[in-house]
Design a protein around this motif. Structure first.
Motif, PDB file in Angstrom:
ATOM      1  N   MET A   1      58.236  33.777  27.017  1.00 32.77           N
ATOM      2  CA  MET A   1      57.314  33.023  27.487  1.00 32.77           C
ATOM      3  C   MET A   1      57.702  31.386  27.541  1.00 32.77           C
ATOM      4  O   MET A   1      57.882  31.094  26.610  1.00 32.77           O
ATOM      5  CB  MET A   1      55.620  33.115  26.799  1.00 32.77           C
ATOM      6  CG  MET A   1      54.953  33.357  27.903  1.00 32.77           C
ATOM      7  SD  MET A   1      53.208  33.041  27.367  1.00 32.77           S
ATOM      8  CE  MET A   1      53.513  35.082  27.405  1.00 32.77           C
ATOM      9  N   GLN A   5      53.675  27.998  30.615  1.00 36.63           N
ATOM     10  CA  GLN A   5      52.977  29.623  30.467  1.00 36.63           C
ATOM     11  C   GLN A   5      52.403  29.645  29.176  1.00 36.63           C
ATOM     12  O   GLN A   5      51.039  30.784  29.195  1.00 36.63           O
ATOM     13  CB  GLN A   5      53.888  30.468  31.042  1.00 36.63           C
ATOM     14  CG  GLN A   5      54.561  30.541  32.264  1.00 36.63           C
ATOM     15  CD  GLN A   5      53.536  30.673  33.631  1.00 36.63           C
ATOM     16  OE1 GLN A   5      52.510  31.545  33.770  1.00 36.63           O
ATOM     17  NE2 GLN A   5      54.240  30.134  34.380  1.00 36.63           N
ATOM     18  N   GLN A   9      48.256  30.334  29.316  1.00 37.07           N
ATOM     19  CA  GLN A   9      47.312  31.942  28.494  1.00 37.07           C
ATOM     20  C   GLN A   9      46.925  32.539  26.922  1.00 37.07           C
ATOM     21  O   GLN A   9      46.740  33.040  26.489  1.00 37.07           O
ATOM     22  CB  GLN A   9      49.161  33.200  27.858  1.00 37.07           C
ATOM     23  CG  GLN A   9      49.223  32.810  30.206  1.00 37.07           C
ATOM     24  CD  GLN A   9      50.359  34.538  30.042  1.00 37.07           C
ATOM     25  OE1 GLN A   9      50.234  35.218  29.377  1.00 37.07           O
ATOM     26  NE2 GLN A   9      50.945  33.872  31.104  1.00 37.07           N
ATOM     27  N   ASP A 134      59.568  26.058  33.509  1.00 42.71           N
ATOM     28  CA  ASP A 134      58.825  26.922  34.764  1.00 42.71           C
ATOM     29  C   ASP A 134      59.594  26.237  35.916  1.00 42.71           C
ATOM     30  O   ASP A 134      60.082  24.684  35.419  1.00 42.71           O
ATOM     31  CB  ASP A 134      57.670  26.303  34.714  1.00 42.71           C
ATOM     32  CG  ASP A 134      56.972  27.365  34.323  1.00 42.71           C
ATOM     33  OD1 ASP A 134      56.745  28.691  34.462  1.00 42.71           O
ATOM     34  OD2 ASP A 134      56.118  27.003  32.666  1.00 42.71           O
ATOM     35  N   SER A 194      57.423  30.027  39.842  1.00 46.62           N
ATOM     36  CA  SER A 194      56.621  30.162  38.806  1.00 46.62           C
ATOM     37  C   SER A 194      55.261  29.343  38.340  1.00 46.62           C
ATOM     38  O   SER A 194      54.394  29.747  37.281  1.00 46.62           O
ATOM     39  CB  SER A 194      57.403  30.258  37.250  1.00 46.62           C
ATOM     40  OG  SER A 194      58.446  28.659  36.578  1.00 46.62           O
ATOM     41  N   ILE A 195      54.953  28.629  38.780  1.00 48.92           N
ATOM     42  CA  ILE A 195      53.654  27.966  38.742  1.00 48.92           C
ATOM     43  C   ILE A 195      53.360  27.352  40.254  1.00 48.92           C
ATOM     44  O   ILE A 195      54.423  26.746  41.084  1.00 48.92           O
ATOM     45  CB  ILE A 195      53.846  26.957  38.019  1.00 48.92           C
ATOM     46  CG1 ILE A 195      53.515  27.801  36.674  1.00 48.92           C
ATOM     47  CG2 ILE A 195      52.496  25.469  37.385  1.00 48.92           C
ATOM     48  CD1 ILE A 195      53.587  26.782  35.425  1.00 48.92           C
ATOM     49  N   PRO A 231      50.788  31.424  38.173  1.00 48.89           N
ATOM     50  CA  PRO A 231      49.245  30.523  37.733  1.00 48.89           C
ATOM     51  C   PRO A 231      49.504  29.329  38.764  1.00 48.89           C
ATOM     52  O   PRO A 231      50.191  29.306  39.071  1.00 48.89           O
ATOM     53  CB  PRO A 231      49.468  29.436  36.404  1.00 48.89           C
ATOM     54  CG  PRO A 231      51.147  30.794  35.438  1.00 48.89           C
ATOM     55  CD  PRO A 231      51.307  31.921  37.125  1.00 48.89           C
TER      56      PRO A 231
END
Ligand code: CP3
Length: 333
Positions: A1, A5, A9, A134, A194-195, A231
């Motif tokens: 990860m 992230q 999380q 990311d 990814s975001i 996210p």
């Protein structure tokens, strides 16, 4: 990860990842070199290999934990066929706004016009330099895009009161903007970001109808992005009540601006927090930088926190100050 992230999380995350708003831009000599040879800013954003190269420039230099795609929030009006030009020293200038024309544009036409942006994302997202980092895609929030489309320039100096005169027009325009922002978000995600970060740079300008113009359309975008499994970070710059904004909108993370008291934020806001440092601190000296950066890191040491600024990095920032910033954040225990 990835570190960001993980921060989103895991409530107990002790990491302090770092990236910087507007990190791919004018304070970098290698960006200025490319920019000098490419006088048309929109064309540069649509140049797949150059936009990918610019996206990665700050990663190569500073090893930030995330890259943000080199593009602009005003690619949305461009995709809707409103002319967008960047004139030296003047900032953005937009052309005539024709509601009938806007209502006739379909999603495919829009996506085709911005296809190079998505191709650049696909190419960038597989670059090994982004291993465990990311790739952030972004949009302007509906309200901020509306302001630019109607005001046709930055509202920095004057926001025309005309904006609110024709409420029906504003309502119709907001609906169109929201529809295409969703398409733009989905296309970026499909291409590999990814975001998603939503920049509401002019949230602080609105004094009434905040729920209609800011909360409702932003909530729609946040829920839409979450449904796509990515996210979403919100940056409602200058908004009066960040706590209330987070309680209602529930983004995965909120970027605070430099006028927010970080001590108050850490007490009130229950979601991961990003940013806050005044970009002007990077124009001072290393001693002051150290003091200010440690202040943020101390305040947020028991809260999931991504280091960033309270607005975009200023063009006159020295490279060595950014290097120092990264060093301070990485060495903090
Ligand atoms: O973060 C990044 O480095 C990625 C790229 C990025 C740009 N613009 C490139 C850019 C991002 C995330 C943006 C967002 C953006 N664009 C916002 C939201 C954030 C904020 O600053 O409030 C806004 C309001 C815009 C609109 C915009 N684009 C303005 C007002 C200007 C001119 C003034 C300025 O800040 O430079 C731009 C031009 C722009 N966008 C440049 C860059 C690198 C400078 C272009 C140049 O070289 O002349």
């Amino acid at each position: 990860m990835t570190p960001i992230q993980e921060c989103i999380q895991n409530k107990n995350s002790k990491l302090n990842p770092i990236w910087i708003m507007r990190q791919a831009g004018r304070y970098l000599p290698e960006f200025r070199e490319i920019r000098a040879k490419n006088p048309d800013f929109i064309k540069l954003c649509l140049n797949e290999s150059l936009s990918s190269e610019i996206t990665l420039q700050p990663i190569k230099r500073f090893d930030f934990d995330a890259a943000i795609i080199f593009s602009d929030i005003l690619m949305l009006p461009y995709g809707l066929d409103q002319e967008v030009k960047f004139e030296k020293g003047l900032g953005p200038k937009l052309g005539e706004l024709d509601l009938n024309r806007l209502e006739s544009i379909n999603g495919n036409e829009f996506s085709k016009k911005l296809n190079s942006v998505y191709k650049s994302i696909s190419k960038t997202s597989v670059n090994p330099i982004l291993n465990n980092k990311d790739l952030i895609g972004f949009v302007g929030a509906p309200w901020t895009i509306l302001v630019y489309m109607i005001n046709k320039m930055s509202p920095k100096n004057n926001l025309s009161k005309k904006i609110f005169k024709d409420k029906l027009f504003v309502k119709k325009l907001l609906v169109i903007i929201e529809k295409f922002l969703k398409i733009h978000i989905e296309n970026q995600i499909k291409a590999g970001v990814s975001i998603i970060q939503i920049f509401d740079s002019w949230a602080g300008l609105l004094e009434e109808n905040i729920s209609e113009y800011i909360y409702e359309p932003t909530l729609n975008l946040v829920n839409y992005t979450k449904k796509l499994g990515v996210p979403v970070i919100c940056f409602p710059r200058g908004i009066d009540n960040y706590k209330n904004f987070c309680d209602v909108i529930k983004p995965d993370m909120v970027n605070i601006d430099y006028n927010v008291d970080p001590k108050k934020a850490v007490k009130e806001i229950k979601i991961p927090i990003q940013g806050g440092l005044d970009p002007k601190v990077l124009l001072s000296d290393k001693e002051n930088l150290h003091k200010e950066v440690i202040k943020y890191l101390q305040i947020f040491k028991d809260h999931p926190y991504v280091f960033n600024l309270g607005h975009g990095i200023l063009p006159e920032t020295k490279i060595e100050m950014v290097e120092e910033l990264v060093k301070i954040v990485r060495e903090f225990k």
